[in-house]
Write an enzyme that holds these catalytic residues in place. Structure first.
Site, PDB file in Angstrom:
ATOM      1  N   TYR A  44       0.722  -1.238   0.005  1.00 35.36           N
ATOM      2  CA  TYR A  44      -0.011  -0.130  -0.194  1.00 35.36           C
ATOM      3  C   TYR A  44       0.937   1.219  -0.133  1.00 35.36           C
ATOM      4  CZ  TYR A  44      -4.375   2.390   0.781  1.00 35.36           C
ATOM      5  OH  TYR A  44      -5.412   3.154   0.649  1.00 35.36           O
ATOM      6  N   VAL A  94     -18.209   2.031   0.673  1.00 32.73           N
ATOM      7  CA  VAL A  94     -18.443   3.240   0.097  1.00 32.73           C
ATOM      8  C   VAL A  94     -19.640   3.314  -0.772  1.00 32.73           C
ATOM      9  CG1 VAL A  94     -17.155   4.924  -1.654  1.00 32.73           C
ATOM     10  CG2 VAL A  94     -15.834   3.655   0.055  1.00 32.73           C
ATOM     11  N   TRP A  97      -8.655   9.590  -3.527  1.00 32.33           N
ATOM     12  CA  TRP A  97      -7.986   8.826  -2.505  1.00 32.33           C
ATOM     13  C   TRP A  97      -7.888   9.658  -1.343  1.00 32.33           C
ATOM     14  CZ3 TRP A  97      -1.940   7.793  -1.344  1.00 32.33           C
ATOM     15  CH2 TRP A  97      -1.693   6.852  -0.322  1.00 32.33           C
ATOM     16  N   ASN A 104     -14.355   5.532   4.760  1.00 31.15           N
ATOM     17  CA  ASN A 104     -15.463   5.351   3.797  1.00 31.15           C
ATOM     18  C   ASN A 104     -16.307   6.547   3.798  1.00 31.15           C
ATOM     19  OD1 ASN A 104     -14.288   3.065   2.788  1.00 31.15           O
ATOM     20  ND2 ASN A 104     -15.568   1.833   4.610  1.00 31.15           N
ATOM     21  N   ARG A 146     -22.812  -6.805  -9.153  1.00 30.19           N
ATOM     22  CA  ARG A 146     -22.954  -8.121  -9.507  1.00 30.19           C
ATOM     23  C   ARG A 146     -24.148  -8.734  -9.520  1.00 30.19           C
ATOM     24  NH1 ARG A 146     -20.446 -11.293  -6.703  1.00 30.19           N
ATOM     25  NH2 ARG A 146     -19.668  -9.985  -5.464  1.00 30.19           N
ATOM     26  N   TYR A 195     -12.153   4.932  -7.301  1.00 31.45           N
ATOM     27  CA  TYR A 195     -11.387   4.885  -6.018  1.00 31.45           C
ATOM     28  C   TYR A 195     -11.228   3.481  -5.442  1.00 31.45           C
ATOM     29  CZ  TYR A 195     -16.201   3.329  -4.644  1.00 31.45           C
ATOM     30  OH  TYR A 195     -17.385   2.686  -4.458  1.00 31.45           O
ATOM     31  N   GLY A 196     -11.141   2.351  -6.600  1.00 32.96           N
ATOM     32  CA  GLY A 196     -10.925   1.031  -6.375  1.00 32.96           C
ATOM     33  C   GLY A 196     -10.892   0.261  -7.894  1.00 32.96           C
ATOM     34  N   ASN A 239     -22.814  -2.105  -3.719  1.00 29.57           N
ATOM     35  CA  ASN A 239     -23.031  -2.583  -2.438  1.00 29.57           C
ATOM     36  C   ASN A 239     -21.688  -2.687  -1.634  1.00 29.57           C
ATOM     37  OD1 ASN A 239     -22.091  -4.453  -4.291  1.00 29.57           O
ATOM     38  ND2 ASN A 239     -23.008  -6.168  -2.974  1.00 29.57           N
ATOM     39  N   SER A 240     -20.514  -2.136  -2.119  1.00 28.14           N
ATOM     40  CA  SER A 240     -19.636  -1.932  -1.400  1.00 28.14           C
ATOM     41  C   SER A 240     -19.728  -1.123  -0.029  1.00 28.14           C
ATOM     42  CB  SER A 240     -18.334  -1.510  -2.117  1.00 28.14           C
ATOM     43  OG  SER A 240     -18.601   0.118  -2.413  1.00 28.14           O
TER      44      SER A 240
END
Lengths: 399, 399
Positions: free
Chosen positions: B86, B204, B322, B175, B224, B296-297, B201-202
């Site tokens: 990271y 964030v 970020w 988040n 998904r 962001y991911g 549904n994460s």
């Protein structure tokens, strides 16, 4: 041909009497002195482009001017426009003739987006423009592949500097503006900063090199590798390129260290891209923190693929640049300022005119001959026979 | 255990006499009341994480405060931090003990980036903080998987609102800040505007839905597809989702028309992405003119691939977000303002605490037991056994 004489023949009453067959016979007479390159439908330029002769323009209506085009480029985007796949669409023209192509019954698109013109007559209410001024286009798709056109006065910008060549003036509003705005609109760069670009020998790429050099910016320039790199490297270095590399060099693991040595470890914060695909991904990885990648083309026809981590952790921002959009979203004053700056750089030879070939459609050629010539020209361009910019010169048909 | 008693045992002179073996025996005594989760080298969390007991903190030096942690999440990025992959790196800690792990000879990284703490003692010169205040972390990697830590007072932000749950406070700075800032930092959105996101549904994603709802923004949410979509759709709709779709729907040619109907033809100008790959390309194509794609991911681990034409002709800008970088580049006032806003929304239950499981490392457990427990926990997380957020509660070892 006297200016007055031509004008006297272009009264509305006379032009209303012109029939299609009559018009053809006018193509070598003094009555119909204008010609332009048109297409009635989108399609392959070698199939749809047609030369059309039309009478002398009437005097300009208020807030418009009549222009005589001196030289008009054929740009790659013009082909896409004719094919109907370019997002900037021309509008129909139906007032060239009273019948036949370019009339109300057979409206056409007049080709050409960029060009240098001379003011021949100014309508009532027009300020800041007078006869013989040189002007460039401020609106897209005005139909510059014409001998003469009537245009709204706010659709053009006067060239302030004298001492420019026709080739400089004709190629000012698409590529030099793009290069200048990409170097200025995204990152505040200081003298000594570094810019990286691919497609560095493209028309825009060469202008980026020259304008960067003038601003004291260093450039790292990527090009396709070729058997003998020397002539191209020398050419770009003469224009002001700091470093010239090939896309193959992007696979070399020592490249990052090499660049760090050149820049003294300074972050590169601006990358210009007209290629897309893998070489662009590799180029983006050479950028520092808070950098901007600006794309203005996709010559590889491959999408722009970036590791998300560059966005998230290095705060990379990826933009597009399209001069047409810039023009729409900037003020008249900003645009005149830009043209003035570029004209000054051209006058001082800081910006060289692109290598070019002038193709003349002669006054004595019939529309049929002119049509054949222009279609052949596009066929040769499609085969890649021209390395140079083509600049079109249409002579008045009445000489 | 009285506060004063514990304090009196933590004089520098005493702690200097503690040896490694002595320390172990202290883990169930009243002398060593602190424990934290550390790692001496980067690696697999199930191999490198270790619980270490250390003595009561000395009184805080000027401009620092002593904190007692109430609840600290284990976030996905924590795993990457421990692995050493990271970009935000913790600094070594060598003042936990005078010998052994956490001493000068064996410095460690203390795990944990986010957490809710209570001020237990305030050093000289600290303003705006007093004993018992609840605070959240304003600096990354402060080592929140601890019972107590001494931190600089400008490394924390006081929670202004009362009436928050510990779970709310513990999960505030990663988040909810990300969701709030992505909705506010890139496009000026008006009530009734539309935002599109994937990974809806994460953690964030669910916060984006709730904050957008509060602001009167509509959301189109991609997830998904699964055998039974109903529970998830209902859950997201309860949070405030306007529309929930699956990535499969992106292949449906009628989708564009469907969305146009929903939005009344209004351009969507903000897309949030934590997935990457093809579904993100397809989502970007649904955006209107001058839109912004904020990543962001990259849960798919596939790069972000965008047709260059979206950049050039639709003026799409692609950014990363970020929160760590946002924090670095924003003022104390802006950060306090953000925390105040989020705390208010949590208090009003506009933002719900994430579904979570609290894992307690009990006071009576030895360091060996605690180490085994934390390693097992990370092994289970790696196997995807937890759908919920894990919140860590470390009890003082001296009870």
């Amino acid at each position: 041909m006297s200016y007055f004489h031509a004008l006297s023949l272009s009264t509305p009453m006379l032009s209303r009497t012109i029939t299609r067959s009559a018009k053809r016979s006018f193509s070598t007479s003094t009555a119909a002195i204008n010609r332009c390159i048109v297409y009635a439908q989108n399609g392959d330029p070698t199939q749809v482009l047609t030369a059309v002769t039309y009478p002398k323009l009437p005097s300009p209506s208020p807030n418009t001017v009549n222009l005589k085009f001196l030289l008009s480029p054929i740009n790659p985007a013009d082909v896409n426009t004719i094919e109907g796949v370019y997002p900037s669409k021309p509008t129909h023209t139906s007032n060239l003739n009273t019948s036949g192509l370019g009339s109300k019954n057979e409206p056409v698109f007049v080709g050409g987006n960029e060009g240098l013109a001379q003011v021949i007559e100014v309508g009532e209410g027009v300020e800041g423009l007078q006869k013989d001024d040189w002007v460039v286009m401020d609106r897209p798709q005005l139909g510059t592949w014409s001998t003469s056109r009537n245009v709204p006065s706010h659709g053009i910008i006067r060239l302030p500097a004298t001492g420019l060549t026709e080739a400089h003036g004709a190629t000012m509003t698409v590529n030099p503006t793009t290069a200048y705005n990409m170097l200025n609109g995204f990152v505040e760069l200081q003298e000594g900063d570094w810019v990286i670009q691919n497609g560095a020998n493209s028309a825009v790429g060469q202008l980026v090199i020259q304008i960067a050099k003038e601003r004291g910016l260093n450039t790292i320039n990527f090009v396709r590798s070729r058997a003998d790199m020397n002539p191209l490297v020398q050419h770009l270095e003469r224009l002001g390129a700091t470093k010239v590399l090939t896309y193959d060099d992007l696979n070399d693991k020592s490249l990052r260290g090499q660049i760090k040595e050149w820049t003294g470890g300074k972050d590169i914060r601006l990358a210009l891209n007209c290629v897309g695909g893998e070489p662009t991904t590799a180029m983006a990885k050479l950028l520092g923190q808070d950098a901007h990648l600006v794309s203005y083309g996709a010559m590889s026809k491959k999408p722009l693929s970036l590791p998300t981590s560059l966005h998230i952790f290095k705060n990379l921002t990826s933009h597009g640049f399209w001069q047409t959009n810039w023009s729409k979203t900037h003020s008249r004053t900003e645009k005149e300022g830009l043209i003035a700056k570029l004209a000054e750089m051209m006058k001082e030879d800081t910006i060289k005119a692109p290598e070019h070939t002038i193709v003349t459609i002669g006054a004595q050629q019939s529309d049929e001959e002119a049509t054949a010539k222009i279609r052949d020209l596009f066929a040769e361009m499609a085969e890649g026979k021209f390395g140079k910019k083509i600049l079109l010169k249409l002579e008045d048909t009445a000489t």
